[in-house]
Design a protein around this motif. Structure first.
Motif, PDB file in Angstrom:
ATOM      1  N   SER A  54     -14.119  -8.339 -14.890  1.00  0.00           N
ATOM      2  CA  SER A  54     -14.592 -10.279 -13.737  1.00  0.00           C
ATOM      3  C   SER A  54     -13.438 -10.205 -12.873  1.00  0.00           C
ATOM      4  N   LYS A  55     -13.128 -10.734 -11.626  1.00  0.00           N
ATOM      5  CA  LYS A  55     -11.200 -10.976 -11.575  1.00  0.00           C
ATOM      6  C   LYS A  55     -11.179 -12.196 -11.905  1.00  0.00           C
ATOM      7  N   SER A  60      -7.011 -12.762 -16.694  1.00  0.00           N
ATOM      8  CA  SER A  60      -8.040 -12.227 -16.156  1.00  0.00           C
ATOM      9  C   SER A  60      -9.419 -11.701 -17.660  1.00  0.00           C
ATOM     10  N   ASN A  61     -10.759 -12.076 -17.578  1.00  0.00           N
ATOM     11  CA  ASN A  61     -11.650 -11.353 -18.255  1.00  0.00           C
ATOM     12  C   ASN A  61     -12.142 -10.739 -18.465  1.00  0.00           C
TER      13      ASN A  61
END
Lengths: 118, 110
Positions: A54-55, A50-51
């Motif tokens: 974002s998703k 995960s970032n």
């Protein structure tokens, strides 16, 4: 050094309930966080990346609707195991990577969360 | 064939011995090689980090990478009972996911 914490360290729940695990980077901003699962006598298996903002990107075979990941800030990511079943019992470990940390692909791991579903 | 192969052990050695831990891999894109130590019921902690081929030394620990053979090693000199843990090799091609070995369980006997 970079420190990553996880909470809770251990959780026991009944089948069908949902469990939330928190992963925090304490002294650096984690642009990317990773969630792993480790079964006894097996290696770390990446579940998702995960970032912040974002998703999450899930690995093949990992149900995104069952393992909900939220990376709401640069220091916090959460993994929610929804409708947990006994086969979800495992050791869940998060790791974090920050661009400011040496600038290389180094991950810092949390202490892990042992989930037992009865 | 797994991308990373590592003997799970267990490996038992007497205190003071030199320990050699190894991994082989098949993906020629791997450029970053790491060794993690994991105590029972704890998360992994980074021990050594190497880029490309060569040696790196840190105290009692030496990491070696031979990209031509796709073979990496971790040597522990003057092993101590506190070194007893599972050692995982890990590698990646860059800003991509890291692939871990299964880990070798080491026991150093006093």
């Amino acid at each position: 050094g970079a420190v990553v914490s996880q909470h809770p360290s251990r959780v026991i729940c009944k089948s069908g309930t949902s469990v939330k695990i928190e992963c925090r980077s304490l002294d650096f901003q984690a642009t990317t966080m990773f969630w792993y699962r480790q079964f006894p006598k097996q290696s770390l298996m990446l579940m998702a990346t995960s970032n912040e903002g974002s998703k999450a990107t899930y690995e093949q075979g990992v149900e995104k609707d069952k393992f909900l990941i939220n990376h709401a800030s640069l220091t916090l990511s959460t993994l929610t195991v929804t409708s947990a079943h006994p086969e979800d019992s495992s050791f869940y470990i998060c790791s974090a990577r920050g661009e400011a940390i040496r600038g290389v692909n180094e991950q810092f791991f949390g202490p892990g969360t042992r989930l037992t579903v009865l | 064939q797994k991308e990373v192969e590592q003997d799970p052990g267990p490996l038992s050695v007497p205190e003071g011995a030199i320990v050699s831990l190894n991994c082989t891999y098949s993906n020629s894109a791997f450029q970053y090689f790491m060794w993690y130590r994991q105590y029972s019921r704890k998360g992994p902690e980074l021990l050594m980090y190497t880029y490309s081929s060569g040696n790196k030394e840190d105290g009692r620990f030496t990491a070696q990478v031979d990209k031509s053979s796709k073979y990496i090693s971790l040597f522990i000199r003057d092993s101590q009972p506190s070194d007893s843990a599972t050692y995982l090799c890990a590698m990646t091609g860059g800003y991509q996911k890291v692939t871990f070995g299964i880990g070798t369980k080491l026991q150093v006997i006093p």
